[in-house]
Structures are given as structure tokens and as C-alpha cells.
Design an enzyme around this catalytic site. Sequence first.
Site, short mmCIF file in Angstrom:
data_model
loop_
_atom_site.label_atom_id
_atom_site.label_comp_id
_atom_site.label_asym_id
_atom_site.label_seq_id
_atom_site.Cartn_x
_atom_site.Cartn_y
_atom_site.Cartn_z
N ASN A 127 25.85 88.23 47.09
CA ASN A 127 26.45 88.94 48.19
C ASN A 127 28.10 89.02 48.01
OD1 ASN A 127 27.31 86.42 48.81
ND2 ASN A 127 26.02 86.17 50.79
N GLU B 45 31.60 83.16 52.15
CA GLU B 45 30.68 84.25 52.48
C GLU B 45 31.26 85.29 53.02
OE1 GLU B 45 27.73 83.62 51.30
OE2 GLU B 45 26.52 82.39 52.34
N HIS C 266 30.00 86.31 47.39
CA HIS C 266 30.82 85.17 47.75
C HIS C 266 31.34 84.40 46.34
CE1 HIS C 266 26.77 82.66 47.51
NE2 HIS C 266 27.24 82.05 46.65
N ASP D 38 32.53 73.46 45.90
CA ASP D 38 32.01 73.11 46.97
C ASP D 38 30.95 72.21 46.80
OD1 ASP D 38 30.40 74.54 45.11
OD2 ASP D 38 30.62 76.70 46.45
#
Length: 248
Positions: free
Chosen positions: A142, A149, A144, A73
Site C-alpha cells: 500500500n 501508513e 507504506h 519500527d
Amino acid sequence: MHGPGEIRVTVFPNDRAAARALAKRIAGHVSAKPSLVLGLPTGRTPVRLYQELVWLVERGQLDLSRIRTFNLDEFLGIARDHPGSYRRFMEDHLFKPAGISDEQVEFLNGAAADSAAECERYEEAIAAAGGIDVQILGIGTNGHIGFNEPARELQARTHRVRLKPETRRSNAALFGSDPNAVPGEALSMGMATILQARSIVLLASGKSKAGCIARVVNGPIATRLPASFLQLHHDVEVVLDEAAASKL
Ligand code: GLP
């Protein structure tokens, strides 16, 4: 190789031992296939892994001159030489010290004028390289992976994504410790892009990842926990230190 739904877990006493073992494993893959196509993450977690790889290269125990790399990314709207860019992070921590040249590196261009075309270009580049042999992943607290996400729906392919406030906070160190300075959007490989890698290794360390790792390994598959989709892959290993494994 094992069946889908079973994630192999390997626990090391500390993050250094985990990074060293994974670096040796990657060295093994590269000696079996010098033109290995490697998928790479950013974040604090892989820093030690990159140090170990550089150490092996410096001692002549690893030759990375023929590998190809694809990073997961990049932030949207910043150029490759921006101090906060993931490209810059990779140059500093791995590419430059390990002597990996520009020709070997594929990276999402966060500054591309047409982000949809850039995402398509990236998918085509991965296919043209013959697909990713080994994808290394970190994990957000979280759940990801890359910048996929938690959400009601996940994107299959490389796409543009809006970052969660917690993700911007955890990336603030790259932007003068100011979460508001972290770009609000990014480009990321999609879930299918990641799951199409032949082999996947997720590296996690520290207590802050323990809850999420337990759910990824033992919980149901949920778009609210993108890493749980790794249970669908037939060759995935989770490499942990004791703190990250403490809730398993
Ligand atoms: C970023 C990256 C992820 C990475 C995560 C965890 O958000 N896009 O690929 O896994 O951070 O970072 P850290 O290793 O610093 O906890």
C-alpha cells in the site's frame, strides 16, 4: 547526488542479484566510514540482503564491528525477545550472524510503558549518533515505508501508529499466520526522520510491488502513498528486480 524529484532506479534480473549488489554497495560505504550509521528495515524483502551481508562478514570481506544501526519500527506492546518482534527478526537474520552487538544497536522498545517518551528517546538517539548515513527501506504493497501508513496526514517524527488490516495480514507470518495475533499498533520513525537520512535506498522485489513502485517513481506526491515523498530527497535510489520494475 541528483536533484529532488528524480528517483534513481536500478533494475536487476532477480532479487538475489539486487540484494548482492546492494550488500556490496553497503560494504563500500562501511569501508569509507567504518562507524557508518545505518537505518534498517524488516520484512521478507531484506532477508536476502542480510544473508549477503552475513556472507561478506563470514568471508572477512566486511567488518561491521563499528557500525551503528537504527531500525525503522517495532510492534507495540511486545518485548524484544517475543518471537514476532522486529527486534527478534533482526537478531536472527542479521545482528547475531553478523556479530553486531547490543551496544551497536538502537531499537524502538514496543514494550515501553510510555510510548511517547520512547519515541522522543529514539529521535534523540538518532541525533546523538549524528544522524543516519544510509537508510535502507522496504515498501508495503500500500506504499507504506516503516509503518507510515497511507492517510490524510502523515507524522513527521517517530510516533505511535495504528496498523491497516492489509499490513497486519502481510506481517502475519511472524505471528503464527494469524493476522489477528499481529499487534494493532506499532512505533515507527516518521516521514521526516526517514527523509533526514543522508542517503536512502528502497529495495523492492516481486510483482505485488510493481503498481505501487510505478506510482512512487512517476506519480504525484501524496500522503495516500507515503513512499512518494521520497521524490523530495536529493539522494534516493530504488533497487528493483524485474518483476517489481515491470510497470515502470
Ligand atoms: C512491514 C514493515 C515495512 C516493510 C513492509 C514490506 O510492514 N514495517 O518496513 O517494508 O513490511 O514487507 P515485505 O518486504 O515482506 O513485503
